[in-house]
Design an enzyme around this catalytic site. Structure first.
Site, PDB file in Angstrom:
ATOM      1  N   ARG A  46      -5.058  10.634   4.031  1.00 32.79           N
ATOM      2  CA  ARG A  46      -3.994  11.624   4.237  1.00 32.79           C
ATOM      3  C   ARG A  46      -2.859  11.517   3.224  1.00 32.79           C
ATOM      4  NH1 ARG A  46      -2.696  14.435   8.670  1.00 32.79           N
ATOM      5  NH2 ARG A  46      -0.596  14.279   7.870  1.00 32.79           N
ATOM      6  N   ASP A  59      -5.613  12.879  12.962  1.00 30.17           N
ATOM      7  CA  ASP A  59      -6.355  11.627  12.832  1.00 30.17           C
ATOM      8  C   ASP A  59      -6.217  10.823  14.109  1.00 30.17           C
ATOM      9  OD1 ASP A  59      -3.891  10.470  12.740  1.00 30.17           O
ATOM     10  OD2 ASP A  59      -3.988   9.915  10.645  1.00 30.17           O
ATOM     11  N   ASP A 109       3.901   0.715  12.285  1.00 29.72           N
ATOM     12  CA  ASP A 109       2.774  -0.060  11.760  1.00 29.72           C
ATOM     13  C   ASP A 109       2.765  -1.505  12.258  1.00 29.72           C
ATOM     14  OD1 ASP A 109       1.729   2.059  10.306  1.00 29.72           O
ATOM     15  OD2 ASP A 109       3.059   1.676   8.620  1.00 29.72           O
ATOM     16  N   LYS A 136       0.836  -1.215   0.000  1.00 35.26           N
ATOM     17  CA  LYS A 136       0.000   0.000   0.000  1.00 35.26           C
ATOM     18  C   LYS A 136       0.864   1.257   0.000  1.00 35.26           C
ATOM     19  CE  LYS A 136      -1.845   1.608   4.022  1.00 35.26           C
ATOM     20  NZ  LYS A 136      -1.467   3.026   4.261  1.00 35.26           N
ATOM     21  N   ASN A 137       1.841   1.285   0.901  1.00 34.79           N
ATOM     22  CA  ASN A 137       2.593   2.527   1.072  1.00 34.79           C
ATOM     23  C   ASN A 137       3.600   2.777  -0.038  1.00 34.79           C
ATOM     24  OD1 ASN A 137       1.013   2.990   3.224  1.00 34.79           O
ATOM     25  ND2 ASN A 137       2.544   2.468   4.777  1.00 34.79           N
ATOM     26  N   ILE A 145       7.174   7.121  17.076  1.00 38.88           N
ATOM     27  CA  ILE A 145       6.840   7.801  15.811  1.00 38.88           C
ATOM     28  C   ILE A 145       5.549   8.609  15.958  1.00 38.88           C
ATOM     29  CG2 ILE A 145       6.533   7.522  13.316  1.00 38.88           C
ATOM     30  CD1 ILE A 145       9.234   6.434  14.266  1.00 38.88           C
TER      31      ILE A 145
HETATM   32  N1  EPU Z   1       6.057  14.574  10.856  1.00 36.92           N
HETATM   33  C1  EPU Z   1       6.154  15.917  11.157  1.00 36.92           C
HETATM   34  N2  EPU Z   1       6.091  16.819  10.131  1.00 36.92           N
HETATM   35  C2  EPU Z   1       5.940  16.428   8.837  1.00 36.92           C
HETATM   36  C3  EPU Z   1       5.846  15.053   8.535  1.00 36.92           C
HETATM   37  C4  EPU Z   1       5.898  14.135   9.576  1.00 36.92           C
HETATM   38  O1  EPU Z   1       6.294  16.302  12.309  1.00 36.92           O
HETATM   39  O2  EPU Z   1       5.906  17.305   7.952  1.00 36.92           O
HETATM   40  C5  EPU Z   1       6.158  13.595  11.955  1.00 36.92           C
HETATM   41  C6  EPU Z   1       4.866  12.795  12.113  1.00 36.92           C
HETATM   42  O3  EPU Z   1       3.918  13.486  12.893  1.00 36.92           O
HETATM   43  C7  EPU Z   1       5.375  11.545  12.770  1.00 36.92           C
HETATM   44  C8  EPU Z   1       6.744  11.332  12.115  1.00 36.92           C
HETATM   45  O4  EPU Z   1       7.105  12.612  11.600  1.00 36.92           O
HETATM   46  O5  EPU Z   1       5.562  11.762  14.138  1.00 36.92           O
HETATM   47  C9  EPU Z   1       6.786  10.303  11.016  1.00 36.92           C
HETATM   48  O6  EPU Z   1       5.784  10.502  10.058  1.00 36.92           O
HETATM   49  P1  EPU Z   1       5.997  10.145   8.522  1.00 36.92           P
HETATM   50  O7  EPU Z   1       5.942  11.394   7.746  1.00 36.92           O
HETATM   51  O8  EPU Z   1       7.192   9.273   8.385  1.00 36.92           O
HETATM   52  O9  EPU Z   1       4.701   9.277   8.227  1.00 36.92           O
HETATM   53  P2  EPU Z   1       3.761   9.360   6.949  1.00 36.92           P
HETATM   54  O10 EPU Z   1       4.560   9.529   5.724  1.00 36.92           O
HETATM   55  O11 EPU Z   1       2.640  10.294   7.223  1.00 36.92           O
HETATM   56  C10 EPU Z   1       3.875   6.796   6.458  1.00 36.92           C
HETATM   57  C11 EPU Z   1       2.921   5.660   6.301  1.00 36.92           C
HETATM   58  C12 EPU Z   1       2.334   5.271   7.650  1.00 36.92           C
HETATM   59  C13 EPU Z   1       3.461   4.917   8.591  1.00 36.92           C
HETATM   60  C14 EPU Z   1       4.459   6.077   8.676  1.00 36.92           C
HETATM   61  C15 EPU Z   1       5.674   5.772   9.522  1.00 36.92           C
HETATM   62  C16 EPU Z   1       2.031   5.982   4.108  1.00 36.92           C
HETATM   63  C17 EPU Z   1       0.850   6.288   3.263  1.00 36.92           C
HETATM   64  N3  EPU Z   1       1.855   6.024   5.403  1.00 36.92           N
HETATM   65  O12 EPU Z   1       3.134   7.905   6.965  1.00 36.92           O
HETATM   66  O13 EPU Z   1       1.537   4.115   7.413  1.00 36.92           O
HETATM   67  O14 EPU Z   1       2.932   4.625   9.861  1.00 36.92           O
HETATM   68  O15 EPU Z   1       4.925   6.410   7.351  1.00 36.92           O
HETATM   69  O16 EPU Z   1       6.355   4.678   9.010  1.00 36.92           O
HETATM   70  O17 EPU Z   1       3.105   5.680   3.589  1.00 36.92           O
HETATM   71  C18 EPU Z   1      -0.375   2.727   7.522  1.00 36.92           C
HETATM   72  O18 EPU Z   1       0.050   2.127   6.540  1.00 36.92           O
HETATM   73  O19 EPU Z   1      -1.368   2.305   8.187  1.00 36.92           O
HETATM   74  C19 EPU Z   1       0.287   3.953   7.957  1.00 36.92           C
HETATM   75  C20 EPU Z   1      -0.261   4.787   8.812  1.00 36.92           C
END
Ligand code: EPU
Length: 415
Positions: free
Chosen positions: A92, A116, A304, A22-23, A326
């Site tokens: 998101r 969320d 995850d 998915k990701n 995280i």
């Molecule tokens: N963060 C910030 N500022 C930003 C971006 C992120 O503070 O601009 C913080 C977040 O709040 C969090 C941390 O950085 O504390 C990590 O977030 P990250 O950006 O890595 O997560 P994401 O890209 O929003 C993806 C996956 C998630 C997975 C996370 C961590 C996708 C679509 N989603 O989210 O997957 O948990 O990386 O590995 O790729 C899922 O599949 O169910 C899922 C939630």
């Protein structure tokens, strides 16, 4: 409202085919806005989040068709670079269209995602990176409008290796003028898959999968065919199911090299795993032993995986301390496990899980994709019937979850 009902039915046995990640696929779909023409994505999972990204691409003017696990995406010369609120709110991950849209169209309008079930989820690092590449932003009425006449390569040092911020920066940098270096980049296999896809399109990306990614911008990209990597989180889910129910499974298509730390930790707890000619083999011979879990960016234990570990620890021998590093708010589903008789205390971003011999089936609610899957996993070993409400969350990220579990011996049904 979707429901899944699960009852214990002894050890699992057989083979599960692991779907595309998915990701990864969501980001590859977003990257198709970078080049005009027809893309083919193989091994695309049939999950509702892919449906959401399909709707988003269609709303911008792209054509998306599916045949079995193959997505064909046609990106016309003219598109509308806008991501409406309804779609960003539903998923998101829609925010990853921002970087590629700015790079290719010079402007984009994307709804601001809210918080969320994990708590606040800022996008400041996404925007800062794009700003450093030359974009400017204005926010009004719940939308961010970005402009970028010319993106110019630069050094980006991320405060945290955010997956989404790395991807947005990468997809913008491929068409920027000159060299971009992304430091403290996320190292997830899905980032490496995105870079492989972009390179096949004609980009020049080096180092993806490590913490320094170097991108030499190119003038133009072309559409390509690509096979999505397997979903390591789906694979982890079936290994956790094995941990709770016992038995032996082969996860066809899974990549052991993407799951090193997971397999090591499962080994500590008593789930044996190894690579197999078809993917990954796993066996759980008896009651698990507790271990401490600390979530970290890749190659650490993924956030995850954590709900799945908590379900295993809930019935393991001993006490396990779980630290969430995280998403601080990602412990909501613990209350549901407690309703099933789990002995878990949460404090701040820690959970202390005291294993009990058996959980007791109960009506529970899925608050997000992984929490929902973890409740089903817990139900596989719980006495009596567990009914997971709001199971449509699970369908966002798992293809045929109920059918796959049933095929390896679980007593599970929808409704
Ligand atoms: N963060 C910030 N500022 C930003 C971006 C992120 O503070 O601009 C913080 C977040 O709040 C969090 C941390 O950085 O504390 C990590 O977030 P990250 O950006 O890595 O997560 P994401 O890209 O929003 C993806 C996956 C998630 C997975 C996370 C961590 C996708 C679509 N989603 O989210 O997957 O948990 O990386 O590995 O790729 C899922 O599949 O169910 C899922 C939630």
């Amino acid at each position: 409202m979707e429901r899944i009902t699960v009852r214990p039915n002894g050890p699992l046995a057989g083979t599960v085919r692991i779907a595309g990640a998915k990701n990864s696929v969501l980001k590859l779909m977003a990257a198709t806005v970078l080049a005009e023409g027809t893309f083919v994505l193989r091994n695309a999972p049939r999950i509702t989040d892919v449906g959401c990204m399909t709707e988003l691409l269609r709303s911008m003017g792209l054509a998306v068709d599916r045949s079995a696990d193959v997505l064909t995406i046609h990106r016309p010369a003219e598109i509308t670079p806008e991501a409406p609120y309804e779609l960003v709110e539903a998923m998101r991950a829609s925010i990853v269209v921002f970087g590629p849209l700015l790079a290719r169209e010079g402007w984009a309008r994307v709804a601001l995602p809210g918080g969320d079930d994990f708590g606040p989820r800022p996008i400041d690092m996404h925007l800062q990176s794009l700003e450093r590449l030359g974009a400017t932003f204005e926010t009004a009425h719940g939308y961010i409008e970005g402009r970028a006449e010319h993106l110019v390569g630069t050094r980006l040092l991320l405060e945290f290796p955010s997956v989404g911020a790395t991807e947005n920066a990468l997809m913008a940098a491929v068409l920027a003028k000159g060299e971009t270096v992304i430091e403290n980049a996320a190292r997830e296999p899905e980032i490496a898959d995105l870079a492989a896809f972009l390179n096949r399109m004609g980009a020049n990306v080096v180092g993806a999968g490590s913490s320094t990614i170097t991108v030499e911008g190119v003038e133009e990209l072309s559409p390509v065919e690509h096979e999505v990597i397997p979903d390591r989180i789906e694979a982890a889910t079936f290994l956790a199911a094995l941990g709770v129910a016992g038995g032996e499974l082969v996860l066809e298509g899974a990549r052991p090299d993407h799951m090193d730390m997971l397999m090591q930790k499962l080994g500590e707890m008593g789930v044996r795993t190894s690579s197999h000619p078809d993917g990954v083999w796993g066996m759980a011979p008896g009651r698990l032993t507790s271990a401490d879990i600390s979530t970290l960016p890749y190659p650490g234990i993924a956030t995850d995986y954590k709900p799945l570990f908590v379900s295993m620890l809930a019935v393991a021998e001993g006490v396990g301390i779980v630290a969430e590093n995280i998403f601080a708010g990602r412990f909501r589903y613990v209350d549901e496990l407690v309703r099933m008789g789990a002995d878990i205390r949460t404090e701040d971003h820690y959970a202390i899980v005291r294993g009990v011999p058996r959980l007791s089936g109960a009506p529970v609610r899925a608050h997000d994709i992984r929490a929902g899957a973890a409740l089903v996993v817990a139900g596989l070993g719980a006495e009596g019937e567990t009914v997971v409400a709001d199971a449509d969350h699970i369908d966002r990220g798992y293809e045929r979850f109920v059918e796959k579990l049933r095929a390896v011996g679980a007593d599970i049904e929808r409704g």
